[in-house]
Design an enzyme around this catalytic site. Sequence first.
Site, short mmCIF file in Angstrom:
data_model
loop_
_atom_site.label_atom_id
_atom_site.label_comp_id
_atom_site.label_asym_id
_atom_site.label_seq_id
_atom_site.Cartn_x
_atom_site.Cartn_y
_atom_site.Cartn_z
CB CYS A 109 -1.03 -0.22 0.99
SG CYS A 109 -2.28 1.26 1.35
CG HIS A 214 -4.08 -3.79 2.66
ND1 HIS A 214 -2.84 -2.50 3.56
CD2 HIS A 214 -4.69 -2.20 1.88
CE1 HIS A 214 -3.06 -1.37 3.44
NE2 HIS A 214 -4.33 -1.32 1.91
CD GLU A 216 -1.86 -5.40 4.67
OE1 GLU A 216 -1.76 -5.80 3.93
OE2 GLU A 216 -2.95 -4.36 5.48
#
Length: 238
Positions: A109, A214, A216
């Site tokens: 990001c 993202h 994660e």
Amino acid sequence: MSIPVIGVTPLWDEDRDSLWMLPGYMDGIKRAGGMPVMLPLSSDEVLIEQICRTVDGLLFTGGQDVFPGLYREEVSAYCGSVCKNRDNMEIALFSEAVIKKNKPALGICRGIQLFNAALGGTLYQDLSSQFKGRIHINHRQNPPANVPSHTVMIKSGSPLHLRINVESIEVNSSHHQGVHELSSELESMAVTEDGLIEAVYMPGRKFIWAVQWHPELTLYDKNSHILFDAFVGACNGE
Ligand code: MN
């Protein structure tokens, strides 16, 4: 068996005047066989040097907008809050550890934006007012953030394509900025259907990759595993 040590840039909470971390950054690295270590928020030269000697790779996390001065622009009314301490630290780490010492790096990001700005590219300070896409895509999805909300098309033959081996994947999207003019030192690996670059790499380097989405937050997804596996593998000399 050696476990690569991966420095993770800290998140900054302005309201609490506090550092923090999302578990997904740590868990994504741990799952792939690395040891994540959250770094101090500092651009002290001696400390940056020591970080370079200590880590096998660096994860550049999400966060505040990159200061537009770093890509030679005035701050527009639509630019969000910035964190100059993170900018200073991450620019120093990126040039010392990644560019000079060739440590593997993954940007997420804000990370893709930081890499592009650090290498001479520019950013959209606000997509909704500055970016006229071929079709309309909402890059700031409504919660929850851990589900996909748009497609990215993977460039054939790119390192990401060699790993993922499909033409497109579904990703989440929680960003209001994005890559505008891509640095001449980076290559696009994935674009959205509205024409925005959402993944890049630096050719000729062992592993300098960044994505706008993202992974994660989607550690249940094999494509997120592939990203972390590729990164941690490069940190481990694979
Ligand atoms: Mn997006």
